[in-house]
Motif scaffolding. Structure first.
Motif, PDB file in Angstrom:
ATOM      1  N   THR A  40       0.839  -1.193   0.000  1.00 36.60           N
ATOM      2  CA  THR A  40       0.000   0.000   0.000  1.00 36.60           C
ATOM      3  C   THR A  40       0.878   1.248   0.000  1.00 36.60           C
ATOM      4  N   LYS A  41       0.591   2.155  -0.914  1.00 36.27           N
ATOM      5  CA  LYS A  41       1.376   3.378  -0.979  1.00 36.27           C
ATOM      6  C   LYS A  41       0.979   4.320   0.149  1.00 36.27           C
ATOM      7  N   GLN A  42       1.737   5.382   0.295  1.00 40.37           N
ATOM      8  CA  GLN A  42       1.502   6.308   1.393  1.00 40.37           C
ATOM      9  C   GLN A  42       0.152   7.006   1.272  1.00 40.37           C
ATOM     10  N   THR A  43      -0.263   7.599   2.368  1.00 37.68           N
ATOM     11  CA  THR A  43      -1.487   8.399   2.382  1.00 37.68           C
ATOM     12  C   THR A  43      -1.159   9.815   1.912  1.00 37.68           C
ATOM     13  N   ILE A  44      -1.980  10.329   1.005  1.00 36.82           N
ATOM     14  CA  ILE A  44      -1.839  11.703   0.519  1.00 36.82           C
ATOM     15  C   ILE A  44      -3.018  12.514   1.048  1.00 36.82           C
ATOM     16  N   THR A  45      -2.711  13.620   1.693  1.00 42.51           N
ATOM     17  CA  THR A  45      -3.748  14.435   2.335  1.00 42.51           C
ATOM     18  C   THR A  45      -3.973  15.736   1.555  1.00 42.51           C
ATOM     19  N   PHE A  46      -5.235  15.989   1.229  1.00 43.56           N
ATOM     20  CA  PHE A  46      -5.631  17.215   0.543  1.00 43.56           C
ATOM     21  C   PHE A  46      -6.182  18.213   1.557  1.00 43.56           C
ATOM     22  N   GLY A  47      -5.797  19.458   1.403  1.00 44.73           N
ATOM     23  CA  GLY A  47      -6.409  20.525   2.174  1.00 44.73           C
ATOM     24  C   GLY A  47      -7.651  21.010   1.445  1.00 44.73           C
ATOM     25  N   VAL A  48      -8.749  21.157   2.162  1.00 48.61           N
ATOM     26  CA  VAL A  48     -10.022  21.548   1.545  1.00 48.61           C
ATOM     27  C   VAL A  48     -10.585  22.767   2.283  1.00 48.61           C
ATOM     28  N   THR A  49     -10.619  23.902   1.587  1.00 50.27           N
ATOM     29  CA  THR A  49     -11.181  25.116   2.165  1.00 50.27           C
ATOM     30  C   THR A  49     -12.711  25.100   2.015  1.00 50.27           C
ATOM     31  N   PRO A  50     -13.424  25.915   2.783  1.00 49.20           N
ATOM     32  CA  PRO A  50     -14.893  25.922   2.721  1.00 49.20           C
ATOM     33  C   PRO A  50     -15.422  26.750   1.556  1.00 49.20           C
ATOM     34  N   TRP A  51     -14.842  26.563   0.371  1.00 54.78           N
ATOM     35  CA  TRP A  51     -15.258  27.272  -0.838  1.00 54.78           C
ATOM     36  C   TRP A  51     -15.756  26.251  -1.847  1.00 54.78           C
ATOM     37  N   THR A  52     -16.821  26.589  -2.553  1.00 55.73           N
ATOM     38  CA  THR A  52     -17.365  25.658  -3.542  1.00 55.73           C
ATOM     39  C   THR A  52     -16.366  25.374  -4.659  1.00 55.73           C
ATOM     40  N   SER A  53     -15.490  26.329  -4.943  1.00 55.19           N
ATOM     41  CA  SER A  53     -14.521  26.142  -6.035  1.00 55.19           C
ATOM     42  C   SER A  53     -13.473  25.084  -5.714  1.00 55.19           C
ATOM     43  N   THR A  54     -13.290  24.773  -4.429  1.00 54.90           N
ATOM     44  CA  THR A  54     -12.273  23.800  -4.034  1.00 54.90           C
ATOM     45  C   THR A  54     -12.722  22.364  -4.322  1.00 54.90           C
ATOM     46  N   VAL A  55     -14.029  22.130  -4.282  1.00 59.69           N
ATOM     47  CA  VAL A  55     -14.539  20.753  -4.281  1.00 59.69           C
ATOM     48  C   VAL A  55     -14.315  19.985  -5.589  1.00 59.69           C
ATOM     49  N   PRO A  56     -14.766  20.477  -6.753  1.00 55.44           N
ATOM     50  CA  PRO A  56     -14.617  19.644  -7.963  1.00 55.44           C
ATOM     51  C   PRO A  56     -13.177  19.249  -8.287  1.00 55.44           C
ATOM     52  N   SER A  87       3.014  23.531   5.067  1.00 55.84           N
ATOM     53  CA  SER A  87       4.387  23.834   5.477  1.00 55.84           C
ATOM     54  C   SER A  87       4.916  22.821   6.479  1.00 55.84           C
ATOM     55  N   ARG A  88       4.025  22.243   7.269  1.00 52.32           N
ATOM     56  CA  ARG A  88       4.441  21.262   8.286  1.00 52.32           C
ATOM     57  C   ARG A  88       4.466  19.833   7.757  1.00 52.32           C
ATOM     58  N   GLY A  89       3.884  19.622   6.582  1.00 54.74           N
ATOM     59  CA  GLY A  89       3.818  18.275   6.048  1.00 54.74           C
ATOM     60  C   GLY A  89       2.576  17.515   6.463  1.00 54.74           C
ATOM     61  N   ASP A  90       1.669  18.173   7.206  1.00 55.81           N
ATOM     62  CA  ASP A  90       0.416  17.531   7.598  1.00 55.81           C
ATOM     63  C   ASP A  90      -0.539  17.451   6.403  1.00 55.81           C
ATOM     64  N   ILE A  91      -0.394  18.374   5.466  1.00 56.46           N
ATOM     65  CA  ILE A  91      -1.186  18.414   4.234  1.00 56.46           C
ATOM     66  C   ILE A  91      -0.214  18.342   3.066  1.00 56.46           C
ATOM     67  N   ASP A  92      -0.562  17.562   2.052  1.00 59.71           N
ATOM     68  CA  ASP A  92       0.321  17.372   0.903  1.00 59.71           C
ATOM     69  C   ASP A  92      -0.064  18.222  -0.302  1.00 59.71           C
ATOM     70  N   VAL A  93      -1.378  18.443  -0.482  1.00 58.79           N
ATOM     71  CA  VAL A  93      -1.852  19.092  -1.709  1.00 58.79           C
ATOM     72  C   VAL A  93      -2.976  20.073  -1.401  1.00 58.79           C
ATOM     73  N   PHE A  94      -2.961  21.203  -2.098  1.00 65.47           N
ATOM     74  CA  PHE A  94      -4.076  22.158  -2.064  1.00 65.47           C
ATOM     75  C   PHE A  94      -4.390  22.521  -3.508  1.00 65.47           C
ATOM     76  N   MET A  95      -5.613  22.258  -3.941  1.00 62.85           N
ATOM     77  CA  MET A  95      -5.987  22.421  -5.345  1.00 62.85           C
ATOM     78  C   MET A  95      -6.559  23.796  -5.673  1.00 62.85           C
ATOM     79  N   ASP A  96      -6.642  24.706  -4.702  1.00 61.45           N
ATOM     80  CA  ASP A  96      -7.393  25.949  -4.922  1.00 61.45           C
ATOM     81  C   ASP A  96      -6.660  27.175  -4.381  1.00 61.45           C
ATOM     82  N   SER A  97      -5.408  27.334  -4.801  1.00 57.82           N
ATOM     83  CA  SER A  97      -4.618  28.493  -4.379  1.00 57.82           C
ATOM     84  C   SER A  97      -4.857  29.652  -5.345  1.00 57.82           C
ATOM     85  N   TRP A  98      -5.308  30.779  -4.805  1.00 56.63           N
ATOM     86  CA  TRP A  98      -5.640  31.941  -5.631  1.00 56.63           C
ATOM     87  C   TRP A  98      -4.484  32.926  -5.630  1.00 56.63           C
TER      88      TRP A  98
END
Length: 296
Positions: A40-56, A87-98
């Motif tokens: 099993t490969k590692q767990t990848i964690t996404f950061g999800v903000t409370p914006w509708t644009s982040t979800v899809p 920055s701490r490595g608790d989250i790996d990916v954020f798909m909605d950086s403006w």
């Protein structure tokens, strides 16, 4: 004869024991090989903000990365907390950086995070009013009319970088107004109540969002340039490239049309479709784009 029979039985028993041991060792070895082959490969964690644009985008990326064999988790947080997690490595990916609004975070955590891909361009953001307010077409037009808005401008949650820019715009245009912060849903609910009775209201708006399809509204001009047309990016923790190179490669090739994101938001918000179903439909109908992002 008895001695011969006893010796034969003993030898047979020994052979059975050795055979079983050999089989067990072979099975264990095979099991070890299977475990290694299907590790099993590692767990990848996404950061999800409370914006509708982040979800899809997050849902699409999650499905594809899970298909690669990774376990995916999501952490719900405001934008500032997402960047701290990155920055701490608790989250790996954020798909909605403006950007440029989020440049402050990229600069602050530059040693640990990277701007990995452009998701889409031409994402306008700024102050919005209903079109029935014909005499208000610029943020500057609000000056002298603040009391008709109850001196309030509705915006999203505190901590979002946009809220700082909004305060700067209030000061820059010399407006006697106060920013009222809430969740995206709370902001829209307040704006809707005002619009239903044709009252003056000003609030924060951006694309992609269904507000421009659902309501007769307009983005106010910003001649002082507080709000730039945004470009939405994918941000990753620097360690991801080393820990999950195939997932990183996919994310570095990520791209999606803004119109597609807006359509998916509408299906989720207005039609009540589950985000994972909307995301899977997009994947099924855009396999060429997916293959390109996967480098196939």
């Amino acid at each position: 004869m008895k001695k011969i029979l006893l010796s034969s039985l003993t030898a047979l028993l020994l052979l059975m024991v050795v055979g079983c041991s050999s089989d067990s060792s072979s099975e264990a070895s095979a099991d070890d090989q299977n475990t290694e082959g299907n590790e099993t490969k590692q767990t990848i964690t996404f950061g999800v903000t409370p914006w509708t644009s982040t979800v899809p985008p997050t849902e699409i990326a999650r499905i594809i990365i899970e298909d690669m064999g990774y376990k995916v988790e999501e952490t719900q947080a405001d934008a500032g907390s997402v960047y701290v997690g990155l920055s701490r490595g608790d989250i790996d990916v954020f798909m909605d950086s403006w950007l440029p609004a989020h440049n402050v975070y990229l600069e602050k955590y530059s040693e640990n995070i990277s701007d990995t891909a452009v998701s889409y361009d031409n994402a306008d953001a700024g102050w919005v009013v209903p079109k029935y307010m014909e005499d208000v077409n610029s943020i500057g037009d609000l000056k002298g009319k603040e009391d008709s808005f109850n001196n309030e401008m509705y915006a999203i949650e505190e901590g979002a970088s946009a809220t700082k820019i909004i305060d700067e715009a209030i000061k820059g245009y010399g407006l006697d107004m106060k920013q009222i912060n809430s969740s995206e849903g709370g902001m829209m609910a307040q704006a809707m109540r005002k619009m239903q009775s044709k009252e003056p209201v000003v609030f924060y708006g951006w694309r992609p969002h269904t507000m421009f399809n659902k309501f007769d509204i307009k983005m106010l001009k910003d001649p002082k340039g507080f709000f730039d047309t945004a470009s939405v990016h994918v941000i990753t923790n620097n360690q991801l490239k080393e820990d999950a190179p195939d997932a990183y490669k996919f994310l570095s090739n990520w791209s999606i049309p803004i119109d597609d994101v807006e359509t998916m938001i509408g299906k989720i918000e207005d039609e009540g479709m589950k985000p994972e179903k909307v995301a899977q439909n997009w994947i099924d109908n855009n396999q060429d784009k997916v293959n390109k992002m996967l480098g196939k």
